[in-house]
Design an enzyme around this catalytic site. Structure first.
Site, PDB file in Angstrom:
ATOM      1  N   SER A   1      10.869  -5.413   9.127  1.00 31.86           N
ATOM      2  CA  SER A   1       9.545  -6.024   9.004  1.00 31.86           C
ATOM      3  C   SER A   1       9.682  -7.421   8.398  1.00 31.86           C
ATOM      4  O   SER A   1      10.137  -7.579   7.265  1.00 31.86           O
ATOM      5  CB  SER A   1       8.653  -5.171   8.109  1.00 31.86           C
ATOM      6  OG  SER A   1       7.522  -5.934   7.734  1.00 31.86           O
TER       7      SER A   1
ATOM      8  N   HIS B   1       9.661  -6.149  13.670  1.00 28.67           N
ATOM      9  CA  HIS B   1       8.341  -5.596  13.328  1.00 28.67           C
ATOM     10  C   HIS B   1       7.470  -6.700  12.721  1.00 28.67           C
ATOM     11  O   HIS B   1       7.830  -7.327  11.731  1.00 28.67           O
ATOM     12  CB  HIS B   1       8.525  -4.453  12.335  1.00 28.67           C
ATOM     13  CG  HIS B   1       7.285  -3.682  12.003  1.00 28.67           C
ATOM     14  ND1 HIS B   1       6.778  -2.694  12.818  1.00 28.67           N
ATOM     15  CD2 HIS B   1       6.448  -3.752  10.942  1.00 28.67           C
ATOM     16  CE1 HIS B   1       5.688  -2.173  12.263  1.00 28.67           C
ATOM     17  NE2 HIS B   1       5.446  -2.810  11.125  1.00 28.67           N
TER      18      HIS B   1
ATOM     19  N   ASP C   1       3.825  -7.551  11.154  1.00 29.54           N
ATOM     20  CA  ASP C   1       2.638  -6.954  10.534  1.00 29.54           C
ATOM     21  C   ASP C   1       1.468  -7.932  10.569  1.00 29.54           C
ATOM     22  O   ASP C   1       1.477  -8.948   9.884  1.00 29.54           O
ATOM     23  CB  ASP C   1       2.951  -6.567   9.087  1.00 29.54           C
ATOM     24  CG  ASP C   1       3.861  -5.352   9.015  1.00 29.54           C
ATOM     25  OD1 ASP C   1       3.473  -4.296   9.548  1.00 29.54           O
ATOM     26  OD2 ASP C   1       4.968  -5.467   8.456  1.00 29.54           O
TER      27      ASP C   1
ATOM     28  N   MET D   1      -2.337  -8.573   9.706  1.00 29.93           N
ATOM     29  CA  MET D   1      -3.400  -8.071   8.808  1.00 29.93           C
ATOM     30  C   MET D   1      -4.537  -9.084   8.743  1.00 29.93           C
ATOM     31  O   MET D   1      -4.291 -10.291   8.696  1.00 29.93           O
ATOM     32  CB  MET D   1      -2.842  -7.870   7.398  1.00 29.93           C
ATOM     33  CG  MET D   1      -1.618  -6.980   7.333  1.00 29.93           C
ATOM     34  SD  MET D   1      -1.147  -6.659   5.626  1.00 29.93           S
ATOM     35  CE  MET D   1       0.477  -5.916   5.860  1.00 29.93           C
TER      36      MET D   1
ATOM     37  N   HIS E   1       2.451  -4.586  14.812  1.00 32.92           N
ATOM     38  CA  HIS E   1       1.650  -3.566  14.116  1.00 32.92           C
ATOM     39  C   HIS E   1       0.335  -4.211  13.691  1.00 32.92           C
ATOM     40  O   HIS E   1       0.293  -4.992  12.751  1.00 32.92           O
ATOM     41  CB  HIS E   1       2.478  -3.075  12.906  1.00 32.92           C
ATOM     42  CG  HIS E   1       1.789  -2.070  12.045  1.00 32.92           C
ATOM     43  ND1 HIS E   1       2.277  -1.694  10.814  1.00 32.92           N
ATOM     44  CD2 HIS E   1       0.646  -1.349  12.228  1.00 32.92           C
ATOM     45  CE1 HIS E   1       1.479  -0.792  10.274  1.00 32.92           C
ATOM     46  NE2 HIS E   1       0.473  -0.571  11.103  1.00 32.92           N
TER      47      HIS E   1
ATOM     48  N   MET F   1      -2.941  -4.295  11.913  1.00 32.54           N
ATOM     49  CA  MET F   1      -3.775  -3.687  10.855  1.00 32.54           C
ATOM     50  C   MET F   1      -5.043  -4.532  10.790  1.00 32.54           C
ATOM     51  O   MET F   1      -5.286  -5.267   9.832  1.00 32.54           O
ATOM     52  CB  MET F   1      -3.004  -3.684   9.532  1.00 32.54           C
ATOM     53  CG  MET F   1      -1.912  -2.613   9.495  1.00 32.54           C
ATOM     54  SD  MET F   1      -0.655  -2.932   8.270  1.00 32.54           S
ATOM     55  CE  MET F   1       0.373  -4.079   9.185  1.00 32.54           C
TER      56      MET F   1
ATOM     57  N   MET G   1       2.257   6.112   8.878  1.00 30.94           N
ATOM     58  CA  MET G   1       2.352   5.277   7.672  1.00 30.94           C
ATOM     59  C   MET G   1       2.725   6.154   6.482  1.00 30.94           C
ATOM     60  O   MET G   1       2.085   7.175   6.221  1.00 30.94           O
ATOM     61  CB  MET G   1       1.019   4.582   7.384  1.00 30.94           C
ATOM     62  CG  MET G   1       0.624   3.490   8.362  1.00 30.94           C
ATOM     63  SD  MET G   1       1.837   2.170   8.576  1.00 30.94           S
ATOM     64  CE  MET G   1       1.943   1.494   6.916  1.00 30.94           C
TER      65      MET G   1
ATOM     66  N   ASP H   1       6.797   3.824   8.621  1.00 32.73           N
ATOM     67  CA  ASP H   1       6.649   2.489   8.037  1.00 32.73           C
ATOM     68  C   ASP H   1       6.114   2.641   6.612  1.00 32.73           C
ATOM     69  O   ASP H   1       5.042   3.220   6.416  1.00 32.73           O
ATOM     70  CB  ASP H   1       5.653   1.711   8.922  1.00 32.73           C
ATOM     71  CG  ASP H   1       5.465   0.268   8.502  1.00 32.73           C
ATOM     72  OD1 ASP H   1       6.155  -0.191   7.581  1.00 32.73           O
ATOM     73  OD2 ASP H   1       4.609  -0.397   9.131  1.00 32.73           O
TER      74      ASP H   1
HETATM   75  C1  DX5 Z   1       2.789  -2.326   5.242  1.00 35.63           C
HETATM   76  C2  DX5 Z   1       3.474  -2.790   6.490  1.00 35.63           C
HETATM   77  C3  DX5 Z   1       4.934  -2.584   6.481  1.00 35.63           C
HETATM   78  C4  DX5 Z   1       5.680  -3.285   5.364  1.00 35.63           C
HETATM   79  C5  DX5 Z   1       6.725  -2.304   4.928  1.00 35.63           C
HETATM   80  O1  DX5 Z   1       1.413  -2.318   5.446  1.00 35.63           O
HETATM   81  O2  DX5 Z   1       2.956  -2.129   7.629  1.00 35.63           O
HETATM   82  O3  DX5 Z   1       5.527  -2.869   7.737  1.00 35.63           O
HETATM   83  O4  DX5 Z   1       6.298  -4.485   5.723  1.00 35.63           O
HETATM   84  O5  DX5 Z   1       7.359  -2.802   3.799  1.00 35.63           O
HETATM   85  P1  DX5 Z   1       8.412  -1.958   2.969  1.00 35.63           P
HETATM   86  O6  DX5 Z   1       9.518  -1.574   3.898  1.00 35.63           O
HETATM   87  O7  DX5 Z   1       8.836  -2.918   1.908  1.00 35.63           O
HETATM   88  O8  DX5 Z   1       7.677  -0.768   2.419  1.00 35.63           O
HETATM   89 ZN    ZN Z   2       4.069  -2.354   9.561  1.00 32.05          ZN
END
Ligand code: DX5
Ligand code: ZN
Length: 213
Positions: free
Chosen positions: A9, A34, A36, A38, A67, A69, A140, A174
C-alpha cells in the site's frame, strides 16, 4: 500451494517520492500496487484520487489495485478505468445492496476486475449473493482510514467463511498485515495481502515482502 498476491500500500510511501517508492517494491517482487483512495466522507481521511493513478500508471507495469474508500463509488468507475486501474474495489457500506450487481457489471464492462470490501463491523454473510459475480473480496482487518493500525483477528475469521463458499475467488486482507498476521490470514484461506507500514517501514523491503508469502 496457490499463488499469494502481495500488494504494497503506497499510503505508507513518501508521496513526494512516489516513483522511487513504487520502484522499490516493484524491484523487491511486489505483485500489485495497492492505492488507497479516501474522500473524507466514507472515512475520516483524505488521500489521493484519479490524477495520481493516472500518473503512476506511466511509471509501472504492475497491476494497480485501487481500494475505493469513498461514497458513491459508481460515479468514479470510468474515470479510474481511464486512469489505468486494473482492479477496482468498492465498499459494501458505500452503496445500496440492490445496486451491487450493476456496479460489478459496470466495473467489468470497463475492463477491470471487481472487488467488494467490508469494514470490521459488517457481518460477512452480506456478501453471499455477490460471491459468484465478483473477482475479489477484501476483508478489512482494521477500521479503514489510516495505515499503521493493529490487526483485528476476529475480522480475519471471516476469510474462512468466504473461502469455504468460494474456493476460486481472490480473498484479500488489508490492515495490520505483517509476517505473523499474514500467516494467520493465509491459513484461513486468504491469497492476497495488502501491507503498508510493514513493508515501507522495514529496512529490507525484499525481505519484508518475501516474509509475507
Ligand atoms: C487502511 C488502508 C490500508 C492501509 C494499510 O484504510 O486501506 O491499505 O494502507 O496499512 P497498514 O498495512 O499499515 O495497516
Ligand atoms: Zn487499502
Amino acid at each position: 500451494m496457490s499463488k499469494i498476491f502481495v500488494s504494497p500500500s503506497i499510503l505508507s510511501a513518501d508521496f513526494a517520492n512516489l516513483e522511487r517508492d513504487i520502484k522499490l517494491v516493484e524491484d523487491a517482487g511486489a505483485d500489485w500496487i495497492h492505492v488507497d483512495v479516501m474522500d473524507g466522507h466514507f472515512v475520516p481521511n483524505i488521500t489521493i484520487g484519479v490524477p495520481v493513478v493516472k500518473s503512476i500508471r506511466k511509471i509501472t507495469d504492475l497491476p494497480l489495485d485501487v481500494h475505493l474508500m469513498i461514497e458513491n463509488p459508481q460515479k468514479y468507475i470510468k474515470p479510474f478505468a481511464q486512469a489505468g486501474a486494473d482492479i477496482l474495489t468498492f465498499h459494501y457500506e458505500a452503496v445500496m445492496a440492490y445496486n451491487i450487481p450493476n456496479i460489478i457489471n459496470e466495473i467489468h464492462n470497463n475492463k477491470m476486475r471487481a472487488g467488494i470490501s467490508i469494514k470490521p463491523k459488517m457481518p460477512v454473510q452480506v456478501l453471499d449473493s455477490f460471491l459468484n459475480i465478483v473477482d475479489m473480496v477484501l476483508i478489512m482487518t482494521v477500521e479503514p482510514g489510516f495505515g499503521g493500525q493493529k490487526f483485528m483477528q476476529d475480522c480475519a475469521e471471516k476469510i474462512k467463511y468466504i473461502r469455504q463458499k468460494a474456493p476460486d475467488i481472490i480473498i484479500q486482507v488489508d490492515g495490520g498485515i505483517n509476517a505473523e498476521t499474514a500467516k494467520v490470514c493465509k491459513d484461513f484461506g486468504a491469497n492476497s495481502l495488502v501491507a503498508g507500514s510493514y513493508i515501507y517501514k522495514s529496512d529490507d523491503i525484499k525481505k519484508a515482502i518475501d516474509s509475507l508469502r
